[in-house]
Enzyme design. Structure first.
Site: not given
Length: 244
Positions: A42, A165, A183
C-alpha cells in the site's frame, strides 16, 4: 485509472454533493495486486499516486527524475535506497536494510524518498489519548490543508498512515464531514460505475467513525514545493499534534 480528480468531480456533481475541496491538478489511481504486493504494497502504491500528481502539476520535475516514465515499485525501492545513501534518515535505513523486496513501508520512508528527489515534504504526527481526539485533530488539519488553495501554489494530496494500512487523501467534504480518499486496496470499488450515492460514499468517503485510531501520520507537500538543498532535512523531523 487515470485522472481520478476529473472523474470524481463529475460524480460529485452527479450525486449533488457540494462543499468538497479537492487537491489541485489531477492524480492517477494505483492499486495493490493479490499475489504480487497485496498485504505490503500500500505504501508503494500511494507513492505512485503522489508521483502521478507531481507529473500533472510539475511536468518538468517529472521529466528530470523519471525520463523513462517508469516509476514501478522496483524503481521506487531504488530511489529510497538512494535517498538513504545520501544520508536521509539513517535510522530508517538501519531498520529496513538494503533488501526492500516485499517490505512494508510507512510515512518516514515516503518523507525520505521525496526529500531525496528535492521535494519539500511535511510530516505530521498525531498522537492522542483517545481515538475521538485523534480523528478530530486529523480532520481539522486536513480541512485546513485542502481549503488553503491560492493562486501561487498547488494544494497536494496527503499520504495518511494508520495502524496496518495507508491511503491517499485527495480532498475534504465539509457538507458530509468526510475525507475524500483513494485506497490502494479497493480496486474493485474504484472501478465500479456507481448507481447510488451509498456505494459512491463507501468507496471514496471516510468518516471519523471509520478511522478509530489514536495515532496517525500524515505526509503532504509544502506550498514551496521544491528544495534547493536537503542538508537540513537529513534527520526526519515532524510536526507533532498531541494532547500528551
Amino acid at each position: 485509472m487515470s485522472k481520478c480528480l476529473q472523474q470524481l468531480k463529475r460524480q460529485l456533481q452527479h450525486f449533488g454533493i457540494d462543499g468538497c475541496s479537492l487537491a489541485d491538478g489531477d492524480i492517477d489511481y494505483f492499486f495493490t495486486v493479490t499475489g504480487i504486493d497485496r498485504g505490503w504494497g500500500c505504501g508503494w502504491r500511494n507513492i505512485q499516486m503522489l508521483i502521478s500528481w507531481l507529473q500533472y502539476t510539475n511536468p518538468n520535475w517529472f521529466k528530470r527524475n523519471f525520463s523513462s516514465g517508469n516509476y514501478e515499485i522496483n524503481s521506487l525501492q531504488s530511489l529510497l535506497l538512494s535517498a538513504w545513501m545520501k544520508g536521509i534518515d539513517a535510522e530508517g535505513y538501519a531498520q529496513l536494510g538494503d533488501n526492500l523486496h516485499g517490505k512494508w513501508i510507512g510515512a518516514t520512508e515516503v518523507y525520505s524518498l521525496f526529500t531525496g528527489l528535492f521535494v519539500n515534504v511535511a510530516l505530521v504526527d498525531f498522537d492522542f489519548r483517545s481515538e475521538a481526539s485523534a480523528s478530530n485533530a486529523l480532520f481539522l488539519y486536513v480541512k485546513k490543508h485542502f481549503e488553503s488553495s491560492n493562486d501561487t501554489s498547488n494544494v497536494s494530496p496527503c499520504y495518511l498512515q494508520f495502524q496496518g494500512h495507508s491511503i491517499i487523501i485527495i480532498g475534504f467534504c465539509s457538507s458530509l464531514e468526510t475525507l475524500v480518499v483513494l485506497d490502494p486496496d479497493r480496486y474493485q470499488s474504484v472501478q465500479k460505475k456507481f448507481v447510488n450515492i451509498a456505494d459512491f460514499n463507501h468507496c471514496y468517503m471516510r468518516k471519523k467513525r471509520s478511522l478509530k485510531f489514536s495515532q496517525f501520520q500524515l505526509v503532504h507537500f509544502k506550498q514551496n514545493i521544491f528544495l534547493n538543498d536537503f542538508s537540513s532535512k537529513l534527520e526526519v523531523r515532524s510536526t507533532r499534534i498531541s494532547d500528551f
